[in-house]
Write an enzyme that holds these catalytic residues in place. Structure first.
Site, PDB file in Angstrom:
ATOM      1  N   LYS A 101      26.243 -27.961  -6.587  1.00 48.03           N
ATOM      2  CA  LYS A 101      27.340 -28.443  -6.173  1.00 48.03           C
ATOM      3  C   LYS A 101      28.473 -27.369  -6.210  1.00 48.03           C
ATOM      4  CE  LYS A 101      30.964 -31.474  -7.289  1.00 48.03           C
ATOM      5  NZ  LYS A 101      31.855 -32.389  -8.281  1.00 48.03           N
ATOM      6  N   GLY A 162      39.590 -37.206 -11.390  1.00 44.16           N
ATOM      7  CA  GLY A 162      40.043 -37.587 -12.739  1.00 44.16           C
ATOM      8  C   GLY A 162      41.269 -38.589 -12.826  1.00 44.16           C
ATOM      9  N   GLY A 189      37.853 -39.349  -8.176  1.00 41.30           N
ATOM     10  CA  GLY A 189      38.737 -40.474  -8.018  1.00 41.30           C
ATOM     11  C   GLY A 189      38.350 -41.967  -8.367  1.00 41.30           C
ATOM     12  N   THR A 211      34.938 -38.942 -15.143  1.00 42.46           N
ATOM     13  CA  THR A 211      35.939 -39.383 -16.070  1.00 42.46           C
ATOM     14  C   THR A 211      36.071 -40.830 -15.984  1.00 42.46           C
ATOM     15  OG1 THR A 211      37.230 -37.469 -15.250  1.00 42.46           O
ATOM     16  CG2 THR A 211      38.411 -39.222 -16.239  1.00 42.46           C
TER      17      THR A 211
END
Length: 261
Positions: A101, A162, A189, A211
């Site tokens: 990634k 986050g 998000g 997160t």
């Protein structure tokens, strides 16, 4: 797997990808990831030990590559050169592993992607044989450019990393989905299960998050909720939602043959 996610020629039953940061310890990491059902697990090479430090706990001891597809990422990189260098190291640590990634950040406040550097890094990595999943802005033009370079998955942000703010621009996201011939996964998000469901209802091929699970009051339970949210959103997308009717109601029950008429 009748509806599998296919990335770089490999099929996955789960469309939820998860990160490994921000948990209180490796035990919680393992339990949350198991509850999520995720098969692809992303690891920040600059922040997590997967063998770089022989004297420190190794994440791969609790998330073995035999059981999970480890997706090394370049979190914390602010230039193409740093990102490429980091993923070359990851390939050595993971015995030639090619799926990665890529994220190249623009600044430390928003963590928004630096797209010129992202494009530059992607071109170098693809030429070197990496299978690049790429974090990017929700810009359809630049997303297409990344696909044309040879990235195997496009990963536009839903909102800032986050932030937990959910999908702020569904229209751009749909434009990217409609034009892409490679998987499109929302990256960054997501705050709760409904955000994941919305992404899947829009037609995303998957969702990556960290997160939203790790900082939940009960990360393990939230991981299970995210699994269900992704699955429900995918089923709704495949089922095909009813058309919206502006200013027009439609009774749920039949109107013919009413009692008393």
């Amino acid at each position: 797997m009748t509806d599998s996610l296919v990335i770089a020629g490999k099929s996955y039953a789960s469309r939820l990808l998860v990160g490994t940061g921000k948990y209180k310890d490796f035990d919680e990491t393992r339990r949350a990831i198991e509850a999520s059902g995720a098969q692809i697990v992303t690891v920040a090479i600059r922040r997590t030990n997967i063998g770089q430090d022989a004297g420190a706990p190794n994440l791969l001891d609790v998330l073995p590559p035999e059981q999970f597809t480890i997706l090394p990422n370049t979190a914390g990189c602010y230039s193409a050169d740093d990102a490429v260098r980091t993923l070359r190291l990851a390939r050595e640590l993971l015995d030639g592993h090619a799926l990665v990634k890529l994220e190249v950040l623009g600044d430390s406040t928003t963590l928004f992607p630096n797209m010129p550097e992202t494009l530059k890094a992607a071109e170098t990595l693809v030429k070197e044989g990496f299978e690049v999943m790429v974090y990017c802005a929700d810009d359809p033009i630049q997303a297409k450019m990344l696909e044309e370079i040879g990235c195997v998955a496009i990963m536009p942000l839903a909102s800032l990393i986050g932030s937990g703010m959910g999908i702020l621009n569904p229209w751009n996201l749909q434009l990217i989905i409609e034009q892409s011939r490679v998987p499109v996964l929302v990256d960054a998000g997501v705050g709760t299960a409904s955000d994941a469901a919305i992404a899947m209802e829009l037609g995303c091929d998957g969702v990556l998050m960290n997160t939203a699970i790790a900082l939940a009051t009960d990360p393990v339970r939230m991981a299970g909720a995210m699994k269900l949210g992704v699955a429900a959103g995918r089923e709704a997308f495949l089922a095909g939602r009813m058309a919206k009717k502006t200013y027009t109601a439609s009774p749920s029950s039949p109107t013919a043959g009413l009692i008393g008429r």
